[in-house]
Design a protein around this motif. Sequence first.
Motif, PDB file in Angstrom:
ATOM      1  N   ALA A  91       0.820  -1.214   0.000  1.00  0.00           N
ATOM      2  CA  ALA A  91       0.000   0.000   0.000  1.00  0.00           C
ATOM      3  C   ALA A  91       0.854   1.265   0.000  1.00  0.00           C
ATOM      4  O   ALA A  91       1.985   1.278   0.466  1.00  0.00           O
ATOM      5  CB  ALA A  91      -0.919  -0.012   1.209  1.00  0.00           C
ATOM      6  N   GLY A  92       0.285   2.311  -0.542  1.00  0.00           N
ATOM      7  CA  GLY A  92       0.929   3.616  -0.512  1.00  0.00           C
ATOM      8  C   GLY A  92       1.893   3.887  -1.642  1.00  0.00           C
ATOM      9  O   GLY A  92       2.472   4.961  -1.719  1.00  0.00           O
ATOM     10  N   LYS A  93       2.081   2.952  -2.542  1.00  0.00           N
ATOM     11  CA  LYS A  93       3.022   3.145  -3.654  1.00  0.00           C
ATOM     12  C   LYS A  93       2.250   3.429  -4.937  1.00  0.00           C
ATOM     13  O   LYS A  93       1.091   3.074  -5.077  1.00  0.00           O
ATOM     14  CB  LYS A  93       3.879   1.898  -3.862  1.00  0.00           C
ATOM     15  N   PHE A  94       2.929   4.091  -5.873  1.00  0.00           N
ATOM     16  CA  PHE A  94       2.391   4.309  -7.209  1.00  0.00           C
ATOM     17  C   PHE A  94       3.519   4.147  -8.214  1.00  0.00           C
ATOM     18  O   PHE A  94       4.692   4.084  -7.850  1.00  0.00           O
ATOM     19  CB  PHE A  94       1.705   5.676  -7.337  1.00  0.00           C
ATOM     20  N   PHE A  95       3.165   4.052  -9.474  1.00  0.00           N
ATOM     21  CA  PHE A  95       4.105   3.837 -10.570  1.00  0.00           C
ATOM     22  C   PHE A  95       4.510   5.200 -11.116  1.00  0.00           C
ATOM     23  O   PHE A  95       3.666   5.983 -11.541  1.00  0.00           O
ATOM     24  CB  PHE A  95       3.420   3.005 -11.655  1.00  0.00           C
ATOM     25  N   VAL A 143      12.500   6.281 -17.625  1.00  0.00           N
ATOM     26  CA  VAL A 143      12.685   5.707 -16.295  1.00  0.00           C
ATOM     27  C   VAL A 143      11.316   5.346 -15.729  1.00  0.00           C
ATOM     28  O   VAL A 143      10.332   6.050 -15.945  1.00  0.00           O
ATOM     29  CB  VAL A 143      13.434   6.657 -15.332  1.00  0.00           C
ATOM     30  N   MET A 144      11.266   4.215 -15.047  1.00  0.00           N
ATOM     31  CA  MET A 144      10.037   3.741 -14.433  1.00  0.00           C
ATOM     32  C   MET A 144      10.388   3.117 -13.097  1.00  0.00           C
ATOM     33  O   MET A 144      11.450   2.518 -12.944  1.00  0.00           O
ATOM     34  CB  MET A 144       9.389   2.650 -15.299  1.00  0.00           C
ATOM     35  N   GLY A 145       9.483   3.261 -12.160  1.00  0.00           N
ATOM     36  CA  GLY A 145       9.699   2.638 -10.866  1.00  0.00           C
ATOM     37  C   GLY A 145       8.577   2.977  -9.909  1.00  0.00           C
ATOM     38  O   GLY A 145       7.668   3.736 -10.241  1.00  0.00           O
ATOM     39  N   LEU A 146       8.647   2.415  -8.732  1.00  0.00           N
ATOM     40  CA  LEU A 146       7.649   2.683  -7.712  1.00  0.00           C
ATOM     41  C   LEU A 146       8.114   3.842  -6.838  1.00  0.00           C
ATOM     42  O   LEU A 146       9.304   4.030  -6.610  1.00  0.00           O
ATOM     43  CB  LEU A 146       7.424   1.439  -6.852  1.00  0.00           C
ATOM     44  N   LEU A 185      -2.119   6.126  -9.316  1.00  0.00           N
ATOM     45  CA  LEU A 185      -1.601   4.855  -9.816  1.00  0.00           C
ATOM     46  C   LEU A 185      -0.398   5.092 -10.725  1.00  0.00           C
ATOM     47  O   LEU A 185       0.626   4.446 -10.594  1.00  0.00           O
ATOM     48  CB  LEU A 185      -2.692   4.087 -10.559  1.00  0.00           C
ATOM     49  N   VAL A 186      -0.518   6.048 -11.660  1.00  0.00           N
ATOM     50  CA  VAL A 186       0.592   6.391 -12.559  1.00  0.00           C
ATOM     51  C   VAL A 186       0.788   7.906 -12.489  1.00  0.00           C
ATOM     52  O   VAL A 186      -0.159   8.675 -12.668  1.00  0.00           O
ATOM     53  CB  VAL A 186       0.299   5.969 -14.011  1.00  0.00           C
ATOM     54  N   VAL A 187       2.044   8.316 -12.233  1.00  0.00           N
ATOM     55  CA  VAL A 187       2.387   9.721 -12.060  1.00  0.00           C
ATOM     56  C   VAL A 187       3.606  10.040 -12.917  1.00  0.00           C
ATOM     57  O   VAL A 187       4.508   9.215 -13.055  1.00  0.00           O
ATOM     58  CB  VAL A 187       2.683  10.020 -10.566  1.00  0.00           C
TER      59      VAL A 187
END
Length: 109
Positions: free
Chosen positions: A22-26, A41-44, A63-65
């Motif tokens: 919980a609390g994470k986004f992509f 670049v991509m990550g949590l 969800l995606v930022v």
Amino acid sequence: MSIAIAPSALEKIVEIVAADGAGKFFRFGVEGGGCQGFSYVMGLDDQLAGDDVLVEKSGETPLVVVDGVSSVLLDGVQIDWTVSLTEEKFSISNPNARSSCGCGESFSM
């Protein structure tokens, strides 16, 4: 700013975020580097910045930022999840890129 996320890519993003808790986004963005000048670049992440742009949300949860600087370079991008005999990966189609490397992980403007 508009980023299109294919259903298969969105499904994979949801899976990745759910696996980490919980609390994470992509977070999706661009940084200087790579053989063409810019790299994807991509990550949590779990910290929103003041200039972040919300691309996709799940209820009221991000969800995606994308960060504000990257949003200019990523306007019109399409993200897909592709599966072949040798690999599974996010595929990015960027209409703003003048050229990209053979692996598709970096581009120039």
